[in-house]
Design an enzyme around this catalytic site. Structure first.
Site, short mmCIF file in Angstrom:
data_model
loop_
_atom_site.label_atom_id
_atom_site.label_comp_id
_atom_site.label_asym_id
_atom_site.label_seq_id
_atom_site.Cartn_x
_atom_site.Cartn_y
_atom_site.Cartn_z
CD GLU A 238 8.01 1.31 31.00
OE1 GLU A 238 7.01 1.93 30.57
OE2 GLU A 238 7.93 0.37 31.80
N GLY B 281 8.13 0.58 38.52
CA GLY B 281 9.48 0.68 37.99
C GLY B 281 9.57 1.81 36.99
#
Length: 885
Positions: free
Chosen positions: A312, A275
């Protein structure tokens, strides 16, 4: 690294037959100077690299990692002498050894390497991506693929600084971890871009992307933010920039160590296996994980993109600043980033009700952890495949759930103080599991160092038995524990595992709930005292416990609808998930689950309804007989059609995110599982309207409309979807149609979709559609036969990576048939996939568990449906039959 939903379900990132192993030591890098000269016509690049390192003792050899690299010249300088080194490669171990004639003294040394690398099609190292005929270079190093891009000490504990230079064509630019410090013409018709020195970091965090990137900019807390993409998609960057501003600002206030770099780039690339990847200062995403068109994106899509960004950016601290010393503790990176994700988003978007997603995440993690072939959070791993298999639901979901439980037990501020101590003590270095829980124990003065090992070092999840007795105005709780398995036979077996479990409980009566109290269960069986006496004790108050639990069903039944007053929406979600778990082991039956869901279906928020809907789909596909299907579908329509009618089947201007998501869940469930003719007809009408004008349909409803229309669609609609895929303006719209192709039921269309996966029409990163085809009962057999027949082509298209191995290992879990279990076993014997043996056993266990559950509950379901039908005929309320047992 954030995996896509299907990746997490698969629990496998990549696999290949290489048997990577640990470096022998003796040399450690301090600094890399790396120049990459991109040659797109040849799909290659020239590398010029100098590694400054330290030698622990005199030696004639230096061993590091390198694979798929063509060496031209290697020079080693130490003690004032430069020597040309001989190069010997070991492809199996993915190592290379440089040997010189004269012994190198201990201390500082420099290795200068000239080599050629290849822009591969395997989505690893420095690889080739394309969009509309234009070539791009993209990097993906985690976990063991920096060695594919440049010779290095490719283990997380070998941290160093990096000076990166890119020589690229005119019209192209480059993005890396550092900021651009110079951009000069030459050589020839190229230009040379030099980046600032990176922080001290592991090799797997190196980033370099080259192409004609277009970037949108913003700023927060003095940090320059950019979202970059291929030309023509710049209009999809506003939402991710706004999300990043809110997220990074929150983190800068939460952590005592501020974000240490002057910039944060986020790049959406056309081809990417995972992803997203948390490269320090230069996060790379697949397009659907970052780019959004506000006008056509659903609430779920916006939430998913924001969650990926939050994950992230959290990695910039958990993983980048402090890195797990070895992959056996990858949970210190991934689990922490997953745990941290909802914190900034709850502040930014409170109407998303993200605490409910946390509870549902715990339930999903418990489900995955309830099989015999699960693994502990801390898992030894040495080979490439073993390392990659650790990026699964245990590292992400289970770890996050345990951390949420621990945070609840310690309190927000106490937990935060412990986290900041851990980060301070290991900044720019590496850490182990013990480093974390020891820091938390010292900071909190609570036995975190006793609690965490019981959840980290042993597999599985606990089951808590609760007996409550009112004595002298208080409730005595006799609490016991054992390991939970999701099959009756395994659950009944003796097991000696013991956890130290923070348990929170509260009493519930007709007038409401008592105060939550928490205890630490450290033995097989203990007694605790709960203030006051209540009819019913709920043993997961707050809904953050990482355990399954029993409860007094008769006492809850006496409460009737008052249970909804006593339990928060989060607690009702936990109760529903636990009810399914009790049904799996035969303590309750499927009718109890359906009745409880029918009672609680109007719970605020959409998560309970969505989870219930997923289980209803499982029941419809695997437990309902053909004879009982009309009755089951009638119950579904009776229970849920009124709810959809109350919401309205199309969007309203003042809809909340909750209402939008509920409407979509109900519409899709009624159309696909309940076979509701009115909803099906609406879908056929609305999908034509949507294709003409996407803005005319609420984006959150659009996905359900497209799914129902495809489920009941024909060749004409299939061809319309294919045409729409070429016209759409956002990644979300493209994949809305793309994945709906797996919902069509006509054999010729199924075969057409299968055949397309081997053509350039479908990117290697998108072979997840095969999992969708395996999950569709109508296309399952054809997909399984196709995948076995074309195994080599599928593996070649994915470079032996997740798209190939994952769809086989975890797509097979869609089966619920003994014959298929045997076929899967035979397939694994023919295609061993070294390093994934546990995953193979887990897949077969899932199939056999489904078969066992069907045999256990199918008759119970038939009896409940019969009772439901009779009761409905008498009182007109199918949903209330047997409510709350």
């Amino acid at each position: 690294m954030k995996r896509t939903l299907l990746v997490l379900a698969a629990g496998l990132l990549a696999c290949c037959t290489a048997v990577a192993q640990r470096l022998p030591g003796g040399a450690s890098p301090d600094h890399y100077a790396l120049t990459i000269n991109i040659n797109f016509p040849a799909n290659s690049y020239e590398g010029d690299e100098t590694i400054d390192l330290k030698l622990a003792k005199p030696t004639k050899t230096i061993t590091l990692n390198a694979v798929e690299i063509d060496f031209h010249d290697v020079t080693v300088t130490a003690g004032g002498q430069a020597q040309t080194a001989k190069v010997s490669s070991d492809e199996k171990s993915e190592m290379v050894t440089f040997t010189v004639d004269n012994e190198l003294p201990a201390g500082a040394a420099a290795v200068h390497i000239k080599y050629t690398g290849h822009l591969n099609d395997k989505l690893r190292g420095f690889y080739l991506s394309t969009y509309k005929g234009k070539k791009y270079e993209v990097s993906q190093m985690e976990s063991t693929d920096a060695r594919v891009a440049f010779p290095c000490f490719d283990e997380p504990d070998y941290k160093a600084t990096f000076d990166i230079t890119a020589i690229v064509d005119k019209g192209d630019t480059a993005i890396s971890n550092g900021t651009i410090v110079s951009d000069t013409p030459g050589p020839r018709d190229q230009h040379t871009i030099k980046f600032s020195t990176s922080p001290k970091m592991s090799s797997y965090l190196v980033a370099l992307t080259v192409g004609d990137w277009k970037c949108a900019s913003d700023e927060v807390d003095g940090i320059q933010l950019r979202v970059c993409t291929v030309p023509g998609k710049e209009n999809l960057t506003r939402f991710p920039l706004d999300a990043t501003k809110a997220i990074l600002h929150y983190y800068n206030n939460y952590y005592t160590i501020k974000y240490p770099l002057p910039k944060l780039d986020q790049i959406a690339v056309p081809d990417f296996q995972a992803g997203a990847m948390e490269n320090w200062g230069a996060i790379i995403y697949r397009e659907t994980a970052l780019l959004i068109d506000d006008k056509t994106a659903s609430v779920g899509t916006k939430q998913g993109v924001a969650e990926t960004i939050a994950h992230e950016v959290a990695h910039q601290w958990f993983g980048d600043l402090v890195t797990a010393a070895w992959w056996d503790d990858i949970w210190l990176n991934e689990g922490f980033a997953t745990w941290m994700t909802p914190h900034p988003l709850e502040q930014w978007k409170p109407d998303w009700l993200l605490s409910q997603g946390v509870v549902d995440g715990t339930d999903q993690s418990l489900s995955g952890d309830s099989v015999k072939n699960t693994r502990p959070i801390h898992q030894e791993a040495e080979t490439r495949a073993q390392i990659q298999s650790l990026f699964d639901g245990i590292a992400y979901g289970k770890t996050a759930s345990v951390l949420h439980m621990l945070e609840s037990y310690l309190g927000h501020d106490t937990f935060r103080a412990g986290v900041n101590l851990y980060l301070k003590e290991h900044a720019y270095g590496t850490a182990t599991a013990a480093d974390f829980w020891n820091a938390m124990a010292r900071s909190s003065k609570k036995p975190v160092d006793k609690i965490m090992p019981t959840f980290v070092m042993q597999p599985g999840a606990p089951y808590v038995g609760v007996e409550a007795k009112c004595e002298g105005g208080s409730t005595t709780l006799n609490i016991s524990q054992k390991r939970y398995f999701n099959t009756p036979e395994e659950f009944k077996q003796p097991n000696d595992q013991i956890w130290q479990i923070p348990i929170c409980a509260k009493g519930v009566s007709e007038t409401g709930a008592g105060q939550q109290q928490c205890f630490l269960l450290t033995e097989r069986q203990q007694k605790f005292t709960l203030k006051g006496c209540s009819k019913f004790v709920f043993p997961d108050a707050g809904a953050l416990g990482y355990y399954r639990f029993d409860y007094d069903a008769a006492a809850m039944r006496q409460l009737g609808n008052a249970v909804e007053k006593g339990l928060t929406p989060d607690e009702r979600i936990a109760l529903m998930g636990n009810e399914w778990a009790l049904m799996r082991i035969g303590q309750h039956n499927v009718g109890d689950y359906l009745a409880l869901g029918g009672q609680l279906k109007n719970t605020p928020g959409s998560v309970l309804l969505e989870s219930f809907g997923n289980h209803l789909n499982f029941i419809e596909e695997h437990l309902v007989t053909d004879a009982d299907r009309p009755a089951f579908q009638a119950w579904l329509r009776g229970a849920f059609s009124p709810v959809l009618q109350q919401l309205g089947s199309t969007g309203r201007p003042d809809d909340t995110p909750e209402q939008k998501q509920k409407r979509a869940i109900l519409f899709e469930g009624l159309g696909n599982d309940a076979n509701d003719p009115e909803v099906i007809q609406q879908a056929r009408t609305l999908v034509q309207q949507y294709m003409k004008d996407p803005a005319s349909i609420d984006p959150t409803l659009a996905g359900a409309v497209v799914s129902v229309a495809a489920h009941h669609g024909d060749t004409e609609l299939y061809n319309q979807f294919k045409a729409q895929m070429q016209k759409v303006k956002s990644p979300q719209e493209y994949y809305r149609y793309f994945y709906a192709l797996a919902d069509f039921s006509q054999p010729v269309l199924i075969q057409q979709t299968l055949d397309s996966t081997l053509t350039p029409e479908v990117r290697g990163q998108d072979l997840y559609i095969l999992i969708g085809l395996l999950g569709n009962p109508v296309s399952q057999n054809a997909a399984w036969d196709f995948m076995r027949q074309h195994f080599d082509e599928i593996m070649k298209k994915t470079g032996g990576g997740l798209g190939g191995v994952g769809v086989f290992l975890y797509g097979a879990q869609s089966f619920c048939d003994t014959q298929k279990a045997n076929e899967v076993q035979q397939f694994f014997e023919q295609h061993p996939f070294p390093g994934t043996e546990r995953n193979q056993r887990e897949a077969i266990e899932a199939i056999n568990g489904c078969v066992e559950l069907r045999g256990q509950q199918q008759n119970n379901l038939a009896a409940w449906l019969k009772q439901s039908g009779n009761s409905n005929a008498s009182n007109g309320d199918a949903a209330s039959v047997g409510a709350v047992r």
